[in-house]
Motif scaffolding. Structure first.
Motif, short mmCIF file in Angstrom:
data_model
loop_
_atom_site.label_atom_id
_atom_site.label_comp_id
_atom_site.label_asym_id
_atom_site.label_seq_id
_atom_site.Cartn_x
_atom_site.Cartn_y
_atom_site.Cartn_z
N UNK A 184 0.83 -1.19 0.00
CA UNK A 184 0.00 0.00 0.00
C UNK A 184 0.87 1.25 0.00
N UNK A 185 0.36 2.32 -0.52
CA UNK A 185 1.18 3.51 -0.66
C UNK A 185 1.29 4.26 0.67
N UNK A 186 2.53 4.48 1.07
CA UNK A 186 2.86 5.28 2.25
C UNK A 186 4.17 6.00 1.93
N UNK A 187 4.45 7.09 2.61
CA UNK A 187 5.73 7.77 2.37
C UNK A 187 6.95 6.88 2.66
N UNK A 188 6.79 5.90 3.53
CA UNK A 188 7.90 5.01 3.87
C UNK A 188 8.31 4.11 2.70
N UNK A 189 7.49 4.05 1.67
CA UNK A 189 7.81 3.19 0.53
C UNK A 189 8.80 3.83 -0.43
N UNK A 190 9.23 5.03 -0.14
CA UNK A 190 10.24 5.66 -0.99
C UNK A 190 11.53 4.86 -0.92
N UNK A 191 11.86 4.29 0.25
CA UNK A 191 13.10 3.52 0.41
C UNK A 191 13.13 2.28 -0.48
N UNK A 192 12.10 1.42 -0.47
CA UNK A 192 12.18 0.25 -1.35
C UNK A 192 12.13 0.60 -2.83
N UNK A 193 11.40 1.65 -3.17
CA UNK A 193 11.37 2.06 -4.58
C UNK A 193 12.74 2.59 -4.99
N UNK A 194 13.36 3.37 -4.12
CA UNK A 194 14.71 3.86 -4.40
C UNK A 194 15.71 2.72 -4.51
N UNK A 195 15.59 1.73 -3.62
CA UNK A 195 16.48 0.57 -3.69
C UNK A 195 16.27 -0.21 -4.98
N UNK A 196 15.02 -0.31 -5.43
CA UNK A 196 14.75 -1.00 -6.69
C UNK A 196 15.39 -0.28 -7.87
#
Length: 102
Positions: free
Chosen positions: A37-49
């Motif tokens: 689900x979309x949360x601001x904390x998901x910036x880290x895994x998207x950046x890692x990807x």
């Protein structure tokens, strides 16, 4: 084929395996981001990807350069790959401790 040629071939294959592993890791980070689900904390895994996808591209380019007989300039690629893997491992550890799977 000479020993140097065989060593370059083994190294090229190792870079190809690194590219495949980076693509798989990138897909796993994207899967985590999309299923959480979309949360601001998901910036880290998207950046890692994104960083792992860039590492896959870099590994592929190094593989191609070794196949073409260009053996120099490998030290910065190894250093970059090391920094990326250590940083992404840190991100994965933070994700595991702050957002574990149910």
């Amino acid at each position: 084929m000479s020993r140097a040629g065989l060593a370059a071939e083994r190294t090229a294959l190792a870079w190809r395996r690194t590219a495949v592993a980076a693509m798989i890791t990138s897909a796993l980070f994207l899967n985590h981001a999309m299923t959480s689900g979309w949360r601001p904390a998901l910036i880290a895994p998207i950046g890692a990807a994104i960083v792992m996808a860039a590492l896959a591209g870099l590994s592929y380019l190094r593989n191609r350069s070794l196949h073409e007989g260009r053996y120099g300039h490998g030290s910065w690629v190894v250093a970059t790959a090391t920094v990326v893997v250590v940083a992404v491992a840190g991100i994965a550890a933070v994700i595991e401790f702050t957002d574990p799977w149910p």
